[in-house]
Design an enzyme around this catalytic site. Sequence first.
Site, mmCIF file in Angstrom:
data_model
loop_
_atom_site.group_PDB
_atom_site.id
_atom_site.type_symbol
_atom_site.label_atom_id
_atom_site.label_comp_id
_atom_site.label_asym_id
_atom_site.label_seq_id
_atom_site.Cartn_x
_atom_site.Cartn_y
_atom_site.Cartn_z
ATOM 1 C CB CYS A 95 -0.941 -0.007 1.197
ATOM 2 S SG CYS A 95 -1.916 -1.521 1.299
ATOM 3 C CG HIS A 152 -6.472 0.460 1.438
ATOM 4 N ND1 HIS A 152 -5.604 1.006 0.514
ATOM 5 C CD2 HIS A 152 -5.676 -0.031 2.437
ATOM 6 C CE1 HIS A 152 -4.363 0.866 0.936
ATOM 7 N NE2 HIS A 152 -4.387 0.241 2.102
ATOM 8 C CE LYS A 167 -5.743 3.938 2.499
ATOM 9 N NZ LYS A 167 -4.906 5.124 2.726
ATOM 10 C CD GLU A 205 -1.733 7.361 9.471
ATOM 11 O OE1 GLU A 205 -1.359 8.139 8.570
ATOM 12 O OE2 GLU A 205 -2.707 6.594 9.332
ATOM 13 C CG HIS A 261 -2.201 4.165 5.426
ATOM 14 N ND1 HIS A 261 -2.027 3.921 4.088
ATOM 15 C CD2 HIS A 261 -2.559 2.969 5.979
ATOM 16 C CE1 HIS A 261 -2.247 2.649 3.828
ATOM 17 N NE2 HIS A 261 -2.579 2.044 4.961
ATOM 18 C CG PHE A 290 -0.554 -5.954 5.017
ATOM 19 C CD1 PHE A 290 -0.799 -5.190 6.139
ATOM 20 C CD2 PHE A 290 -1.589 -6.722 4.515
ATOM 21 C CE1 PHE A 290 -2.037 -5.196 6.760
ATOM 22 C CE2 PHE A 290 -2.829 -6.740 5.126
ATOM 23 C CZ PHE A 290 -3.056 -5.974 6.252
#
Length: 535
Positions: free
Chosen positions: A284, A460, A455, A435, A424, A520
């Site tokens: 991502c 996403h 998002k 975050e 994010h 990830f």
Amino acid sequence: MVVASSLVSPLCTWLVATCLSSSSESKDLGKNSSYFQCQKKLRRRNLVAFSSKSGGFSTLMEFCRIEPCEEYCSSHALFGVGAFADLGSKNRRPKQLSRARGSDEEKAVAPTETRRPKSKKRRVVVTGLGVVSPLGHNVDEFYGNLLQGISGVTQIESFDTTQFPTRIAGEIKNFSADGFISKKIAKRADKYMLYLLVAGKKALTDGKITCDVMKELDKGKCGIVIGSALGGMKVFGDSVEALNVSHKKMNPFCVPFATTNMGSAVLAMELGWMGPTYAISAACATSNICILNAAKHIIQGETDVMLCGGSDSAIIPIGIGGFSACGILSRGNDDPKKASRPWDMQGDGLVIGEGAGVLLLEELEHAKQRGAAIYAEFLGGSFAFDPYHTTDPQARGKSCVRCIETALADSRVDRADINYINAHAASIPAFDLAEYQSITHLFGQNSELRMNSTKSMIGHLLGAAGAVEAIATIKAIETGWIHPNINLEHPKQGVDSSVLVGHEKERLDVKVAVSNSFGFGGHSSSILFAPYYRD
């Protein structure tokens, strides 16, 4: 030093090299054998096949001769007749000669230490934007819907989802590549590539790279770095199903069109650009790292113009099934528009989206020379790796803190100057909280700081997320409006909602903006933009 984290298979490398080398055999590149003439199609050459019984490779090699869409050529100034017909040496800038070598006597008396003259850092600006998203395929339409708090998350319609626990996504419903992509490519390519090509061409059009401008470009200093987290999943998946019947039933383009690099390669072939062209795949964080690498090519003087960003399309059975198996998808099937809930106690997982975002970056003086309109200035950024866990972040966002601190140092920006963060925030509780904690640790004393999550409205977009969110960040700088966080009704414990944008858009004079992407595998990246101020 620029790092490309995706490798092209030897087969694809051989195929592209063969296609390109076959064109160089012509005695007249300037007029008769250019790939990019729009007045008439090229005659097919008789290529020697490896087997007299099967024309598989010859068919594939023949297809590699990329032809621009004639409809687009005739209707857009950028790809007008003859726009790319002249790819010979007359359009290239004279090669810079290296400094003349001194005589042996001069070398003997030369000082042992030499000081390099200080060179002024080349500045990078954003001059064009292109997007394909669940909220629209025009940048103004896309951002207008974000400002209104409209959600693009709906029930999946492209296939039967009754067997899946998750049946919702940020799915693109009405997409057409007509006028942008030739029917030959549109018929065979994966959607991730189609989204990429359309968004890339829209970024050029938005940046006013017209036919006349294209003729003046040094194509050796124009490059493309557009990545993908998953590449052509559907093309490859369909070929696996065909293989269960017979290898003869497989799509001959399944290998090159499934790879993450081929979208950038096909776009470069259509444009005739010969600068650094490749793809990066970093989950991502893909788009942010592509943008950062593209900017570094400009800063280091290797290029003047770069298209960069990301594209992904995983809303297919294997994509939804795979993410469902990970246990990270929201199951808010009854009310799709409220399923993506960053920082909210009722958030139960992320929502998959699809699309593409492409930025046109230019060296400042190059942009000024052609009179380009400038959206914003790219200040710098960082990409980092967290060797902690495949899917879980470190407690209290330690890796995120390190990533943002490195980005600030690279950009030479003080923490106090940051007043907007496009987070994010993917609606995965552990990631969202980590975050948030990193942000408050770094900027907690800044009372002007505002933060939101794109998002919450589009889901996403995986490898495309960073680029699409960078576009939202740049539009915030341009318009002075930041979009709301929808579905933030019950903030998680420990989250101070005063830092987060509410349910309505807000006015903000953005000083410096940060756009975060984390993926990830421990990949992370932060990039910084600011309004462009003339010297």
